[in-house]
Design a protein around this motif. Sequence first.
Motif, PDB file in Angstrom:
ATOM      1  N   TYR A 173       0.846  -1.182   0.000  1.00 25.19           N
ATOM      2  CA  TYR A 173       0.000   0.000   0.000  1.00 25.19           C
ATOM      3  C   TYR A 173       0.881   1.231   0.000  1.00 25.19           C
ATOM      4  O   TYR A 173       2.081   1.169   0.322  1.00 25.19           O
ATOM      5  CB  TYR A 173      -0.945   0.014   1.207  1.00 25.19           C
ATOM      6  N   ALA A 174       0.321   2.336  -0.395  1.00 24.95           N
ATOM      7  CA  ALA A 174       1.040   3.602  -0.419  1.00 24.95           C
ATOM      8  C   ALA A 174       0.684   4.396   0.825  1.00 24.95           C
ATOM      9  O   ALA A 174      -0.494   4.636   1.098  1.00 24.95           O
ATOM     10  CB  ALA A 174       0.691   4.393  -1.673  1.00 24.95           C
ATOM     11  N   ARG A 175       1.707   4.762   1.578  1.00 22.48           N
ATOM     12  CA  ARG A 175       1.504   5.659   2.725  1.00 22.48           C
ATOM     13  C   ARG A 175       1.892   7.058   2.264  1.00 22.48           C
ATOM     14  O   ARG A 175       3.064   7.325   1.969  1.00 22.48           O
ATOM     15  CB  ARG A 175       2.352   5.225   3.913  1.00 22.48           C
ATOM     16  N   VAL A 176       0.914   7.931   2.192  1.00 21.98           N
ATOM     17  CA  VAL A 176       1.136   9.265   1.635  1.00 21.98           C
ATOM     18  C   VAL A 176       0.654  10.316   2.620  1.00 21.98           C
ATOM     19  O   VAL A 176      -0.111  10.030   3.553  1.00 21.98           O
ATOM     20  CB  VAL A 176       0.409   9.431   0.280  1.00 21.98           C
ATOM     21  N   TYR A 177       1.090  11.537   2.374  1.00 22.38           N
ATOM     22  CA  TYR A 177       0.681  12.695   3.164  1.00 22.38           C
ATOM     23  C   TYR A 177      -0.104  13.629   2.255  1.00 22.38           C
ATOM     24  O   TYR A 177       0.438  14.170   1.288  1.00 22.38           O
ATOM     25  CB  TYR A 177       1.897  13.398   3.755  1.00 22.38           C
ATOM     26  N   LEU A 178      -1.381  13.778   2.549  1.00 22.40           N
ATOM     27  CA  LEU A 178      -2.264  14.592   1.725  1.00 22.40           C
ATOM     28  C   LEU A 178      -2.244  16.031   2.196  1.00 22.40           C
ATOM     29  O   LEU A 178      -2.546  16.307   3.361  1.00 22.40           O
ATOM     30  CB  LEU A 178      -3.703  14.061   1.786  1.00 22.40           C
ATOM     31  N   PRO A 179      -1.933  16.981   1.322  1.00 17.81           N
ATOM     32  CA  PRO A 179      -2.090  18.395   1.700  1.00 17.81           C
ATOM     33  C   PRO A 179      -3.561  18.745   1.834  1.00 17.81           C
ATOM     34  O   PRO A 179      -4.446  18.013   1.378  1.00 17.81           O
ATOM     35  CB  PRO A 179      -1.423  19.139   0.542  1.00 17.81           C
ATOM     36  N   GLN A 180      -3.817  19.868   2.452  1.00 16.50           N
ATOM     37  CA  GLN A 180      -5.192  20.262   2.738  1.00 16.50           C
ATOM     38  C   GLN A 180      -6.042  20.309   1.482  1.00 16.50           C
ATOM     39  O   GLN A 180      -7.204  19.913   1.478  1.00 16.50           O
ATOM     40  CB  GLN A 180      -5.204  21.624   3.437  1.00 16.50           C
ATOM     41  N   ALA A 181      -5.451  20.779   0.380  1.00 17.23           N
ATOM     42  CA  ALA A 181      -6.227  20.926  -0.857  1.00 17.23           C
ATOM     43  C   ALA A 181      -6.733  19.584  -1.366  1.00 17.23           C
ATOM     44  O   ALA A 181      -7.848  19.486  -1.889  1.00 17.23           O
ATOM     45  CB  ALA A 181      -5.368  21.603  -1.922  1.00 17.23           C
ATOM     46  N   LEU A 182      -5.914  18.517  -1.216  1.00 15.98           N
ATOM     47  CA  LEU A 182      -6.365  17.191  -1.637  1.00 15.98           C
ATOM     48  C   LEU A 182      -7.212  16.508  -0.584  1.00 15.98           C
ATOM     49  O   LEU A 182      -8.113  15.737  -0.919  1.00 15.98           O
ATOM     50  CB  LEU A 182      -5.145  16.318  -1.969  1.00 15.98           C
TER      51      LEU A 182
END
Length: 320
Positions: free
Chosen positions: A232-241
């Motif tokens: 799985y992908a562990r990502v950090y979403l910015p507020q806009a996304l």
Amino acid sequence: MSDRCILLPALMVLSLAACSREAPQALGTLEWDRVTLPAPASERIVQIDVREGQQVAAGASLMQLERTYGDAQLQALQAQATQSSAALLELHNGARSEDIAQARAALASAQAQARESQAYYARLQPLGARQLVAASALDLARAAAQSAQAEVRRSQAALDELLHGSRVEQVAQGEAALASAQASVSGQAVLLDKLALVAPRAGRVDSLPYKLGSQPAIGAPLVVLLVGDAPYARVYLPQALRNRLKVGDALQVQLEGQGGEQVYQGQVRMIRSEPVFTPYFALTGQDAERLSYLAEISLGKDAAGLPVGAPLKVLADDGQ
């Protein structure tokens, strides 16, 4: 120069700045679900059956810890359980016939002694009334008779105790002691089974922190497995996304350095509600002051061969 002439260049600058502003990106790494097997006891590693990177099936032997001390502890607990079982059986069976016979003989002896003491006191009473014997001798005879009667009552009570058997409370205590001893035996047996580490799920050995002969502390990680059918992908979403995504949404991810060619389909499986600071690899431009939200994106089996920890990014709708 008119106001219109001044306004047009300003609008052009703002338009160029807006065009040059990068779209928000979600960056992260490729991960697998991990299963860690801790040390159940501080024992020496005597056997390692796998190597790092090896694929193992569920139930496969991974490692063996020394069980000499554990076996000795199990034998001691089994002996205690046997002792508790014998004590409970004795409570159920009651007194032996030999003990009852001995108590009867002690009662008969006390009764004979009491009769003799009482007869002697009875013979002294007329003599004392005529002052033919000292008063102290009469007192001693009376005390001896009373003491003999008390000994009769004590012997009778001891015989009754043997005849009546064990009390209900004593039996309950014996049963509780036996249950506790048996539970200790079961617990030690489970601990001994854990000294032989086996794979709880099929997966790949990611890490073996300790070598043969090491004696790790209780709870130390002995084996780390990567499990599951796909990463799985562990990502950090910015507020806009973050505002545009929810659990279950389909996304595409791409590994950094693949030249924009290969993309992998995924689905959002988790988004944290609490924000975290933007990670170090996204501290560029305006992202340096932006909070991000940790998210996990499930990938398909086509991503199973990708390297763990590889950096990746989430592609926007336009594929950028």
